[in-house]
Write a protein that holds these residues in place. Structure first.
Motif, PDB file in Angstrom:
ATOM      1  N   PRO A  70       1.074   9.405  -8.705  1.00 52.77           N
ATOM      2  CA  PRO A  70       0.554   8.504  -8.432  1.00 52.77           C
ATOM      3  C   PRO A  70      -0.662   8.262  -7.746  1.00 52.77           C
ATOM      4  N   VAL A  71      -1.166   9.441  -6.848  1.00 54.28           N
ATOM      5  CA  VAL A  71      -2.290   9.302  -6.401  1.00 54.28           C
ATOM      6  C   VAL A  71      -3.832   9.232  -7.176  1.00 54.28           C
TER       7      VAL A  71
ATOM      8  N   TYR B 185      -7.968   4.061  -7.364  1.00 55.12           N
ATOM      9  CA  TYR B 185      -8.714   3.137  -6.593  1.00 55.12           C
ATOM     10  C   TYR B 185     -10.081   2.415  -7.089  1.00 55.12           C
TER      11      TYR B 185
ATOM     12  N   LYS C 118      -2.255  -3.908 -11.109  1.00 59.66           N
ATOM     13  CA  LYS C 118      -2.130  -3.469  -9.864  1.00 59.66           C
ATOM     14  C   LYS C 118      -2.221  -1.891  -9.953  1.00 59.66           C
ATOM     15  N   PHE C 119      -2.179  -1.405  -8.799  1.00 62.10           N
ATOM     16  CA  PHE C 119      -2.388   0.149  -8.789  1.00 62.10           C
ATOM     17  C   PHE C 119      -1.180   0.797  -9.456  1.00 62.10           C
TER      18      PHE C 119
ATOM     19  N   ALA D 145      -0.929   3.736 -12.279  1.00 66.35           N
ATOM     20  CA  ALA D 145      -0.262   5.101 -12.226  1.00 66.35           C
ATOM     21  C   ALA D 145       0.943   5.262 -13.410  1.00 66.35           C
TER      22      ALA D 145
ATOM     23  N   LEU E  14       5.090   8.186  -0.266  1.00 66.90           N
ATOM     24  CA  LEU E  14       3.907   7.432  -1.097  1.00 66.90           C
ATOM     25  C   LEU E  14       4.313   6.780  -2.321  1.00 66.90           C
TER      26      LEU E  14
ATOM     27  N   LEU F 214       4.919   2.750  -3.003  1.00 68.06           N
ATOM     28  CA  LEU F 214       4.152   2.289  -4.437  1.00 68.06           C
ATOM     29  C   LEU F 214       5.101   1.377  -5.518  1.00 68.06           C
TER      30      LEU F 214
ATOM     31  N   THR G  83       0.905  -2.278  -1.049  1.00 69.77           N
ATOM     32  CA  THR G  83      -0.403  -2.029  -1.470  1.00 69.77           C
ATOM     33  C   THR G  83      -0.619  -0.549  -1.339  1.00 69.77           C
ATOM     34  N   PRO G  84      -1.539  -0.104  -1.784  1.00 72.86           N
ATOM     35  CA  PRO G  84      -2.085   1.515  -1.757  1.00 72.86           C
ATOM     36  C   PRO G  84      -2.287   1.792  -0.331  1.00 72.86           C
TER      37      PRO G  84
ATOM     38  N   ALA H 265       0.902   2.159   1.584  1.00 71.05           N
ATOM     39  CA  ALA H 265       1.548   3.164   1.207  1.00 71.05           C
ATOM     40  C   ALA H 265       1.089   4.553   1.753  1.00 71.05           C
ATOM     41  N   VAL H 266      -0.306   4.574   1.761  1.00 66.16           N
ATOM     42  CA  VAL H 266      -1.065   5.725   2.094  1.00 66.16           C
ATOM     43  C   VAL H 266      -0.763   5.768   3.865  1.00 66.16           C
TER      44      VAL H 266
END
Length: 493
Positions: free
Chosen positions: A57-58, A64, A77-78, A82, A140, A144, A149-150, A153-154
């Motif tokens: 997912p990163v 980003y 969305k993020f 992913a 993480l 997600l 939101t990223p 999560a981070v």
């Protein structure tokens, strides 16, 4: 181990060179002891390292950046990015794994390693560090998926890393100092949470968790101040700040350029003019446009970081692909893929340069080996442009039907197996040039864009069927072959 480790490491770092140096320092010696040539060991490491930023997912910083450049009205969305990148990433690393598997069988390697060597003694396995890594990664991914939101999560992943890192056995810090650090973090978090309570209209698990997560930011700040003051923790804090600053320079520079580039492009309208000029050249041929963008991305990626290459190309030609009917997310992933593949494209294959120095192998031989091992990475972008179901999308950019996704993914897997066997020269036994060429053709049939046809409600893909039947037939034939003298293997890949 090299393939899996590079994928996980690269997903977080996003840097192919850093990934190759980090994982290659212990995987390359292992492969050499297992019987792999120096250049091949370096090539495998470079190929695996270059795909790390493609792994969700990163996805390094790429996902980003896509969030900033994709049309906002699409509300992507993020997690959508992913999810779309999942199947291509699996296919990429599956291809490398199968090529390595077939190659090792061909040279008679068992994959075993001599852990009694000096290199193994210098780099012992540290289970606790693996626990920290997978613990943070699990948090993480979980957040997600929970549609946080990223940023949040981070933040939660950082909390896990900080808490677990304070317990690392390798740290030469006393027990009292560790307890004091953890106490500072938790105390500051609790004090902030109750001293500055957030008003929750309808408290639920998500809102309560978010409130505590916000307070943990204050806890991390308090922990930083504590570390700078405490005598035992101060060297560790300075070291962490130094390393993170060095590693983050390229990302910060790329992020700072995003606004500048977008501002210039919007003000001057150069992106529209550039796209119009290219469209006038390629007319309505999507294939020619894709080949041109691939070539420019590969050349540009040789001289600038992959993320910067993606930013420039996506800003300049992203809209062109959309005008030619490509879903926006697929168009951006296409550009991003070739920005990463420039790391293993001779003559300037930076990831291969890094791994060649560790493998003590000629740079160009290592680069060519990396190119061969990552060949699927050069075909995958074309595959998911013409077969968007591999991104779990249909041609309109909407979620695709699950049966079609499964059919396309299964076909791609068989095609990758055929291509891997062709590249490695092994399928149930060593292969000669003729069978390797035949396997390459079978792979091309399965990986070649096929618009397909509908038989009732079932999609049918003629070229896929021809390639699949041919590959399975050859696999069965080789298994039942009674030849006592196998074909003379071609020169090692």
């Amino acid at each position: 181990m090299s393939v899996l480790g590079s994928g996980l490491m690269g997903s977080l770092s996003g840097s192919a060179v850093a990934n190759a140096v980090t994982t290659g320092s212990f995987t390359i010696p292992m492969m050499r002891r297992a019987g792999f040539e120096n250049a091949v060991a370096g090539g495998i490491t470079a190929a695996a390292a270059s795909g790390g930023a493609l792994v969700p997912p990163v996805m390094g910083a790429g996902a980003y950046m896509m969030l900033e450049l994709l049309p906002q009205e699409l509300n992507i969305k993020f997690l959508d990015i992913a999810k779309a990148a999942l199947i291509p990433a699996v296919l990429y690393y599956l291809s490398i794994f199968k090529i390595v598997d077939y190659y090792s069988r061909r040279i008679g390697s068992t994959g075993g390693t001599d852990t009694s060597g000096e290199e193994a003694k210098k780099k012992p396995i540290k289970p606790f560090e693996a626990f920290v890594f997978f613990g943070a990664l699990t948090v993480l991914i979980g957040l997600l998926v929970w549609k946080f939101t990223p940023f949040r999560a981070v933040t939660a992943s950082l909390v896990v890393i900080l808490v677990l890192s304070a317990l690392r056995p390798e740290l030469k810090i006393g027990k009292a100092a560790r307890i004091a650090a953890l106490g500072t973090f938790f105390s500051a978090t609790v004090v902030h949470h109750f001293a500055f309570p957030e008003e929750l209209a309808e408290p639920n698990a998500r809102q309560i968790f978010t409130s505590w997560l916000n307070s943990s930011l204050f806890g991390m700040f308090a922990l930083l101040i504590f570390g700078l003051i405490h005598r035992e923790w101060r060297p560790q804090i300075f070291k962490a700040m130094t390393v993170s600053s060095k590693n983050g320079v390229s990302l910060v520079a790329a992020s700072a350029c995003v606004g500048i580039i977008i501002g210039i492009v919007d003000t001057t309208g150069i992106a529209t003019l550039f796209s119009q000029e290219i469209k006038a050249v390629v007319a309505d041929s999507l294939l020619i446009a894709l080949i041109g963008i691939m070539a420019v991305s590969l050349v540009l990626g040789m001289g600038v970081p992959s993320v910067v290459c993606y930013l420039l190309m996506a800003t300049m030609v992203g809209s062109l692909l959309e005008q030619l009917g490509v879903p926006p997310l697929a168009a951006h992933l296409f550009i991003f893929y070739f920005g990463m593949m420039s790391m293993v494209t001779p003559p300037v294959a930076l990831a291969a340069y890094a791994s060649a120095s560790i493998a003590e192998a000629p740079i160009m031989r290592t680069a060519m080996a990396a190119f061969r091992f990552s060949l699927v990475g050069f075909t995958l972008p074309f595959m998911f442009i013409y077969r968007p179901e591999l991104l779990m999308l249909n041609s309109a950019g909407q979620p695709a039907a699950i049966p079609v996704i499964l059919i396309q993914a299964a076909t791609a897997i068989f095609g990758i197996h055929a291509l891997a066997a062709s590249m490695a020269g092994f399928l149930r036994r060593p292969l000669g040039l003729g069978l390797r060429v035949a396997l390459f053709v079978f792979a091309a049939l399965m990986l070649f864009p096929d618009p397909g046809m509908q038989v009732g409600s079932i999609p049918v893909y003629p070229t896929d069927l021809v390639g699949l039947i041919s590959f399975v037939g050859l696999w069965v034939f080789l298994g039942k072959s009674q030849l006592t003298t196998p074909e003379t293997p071609a020169v090692a890949a």
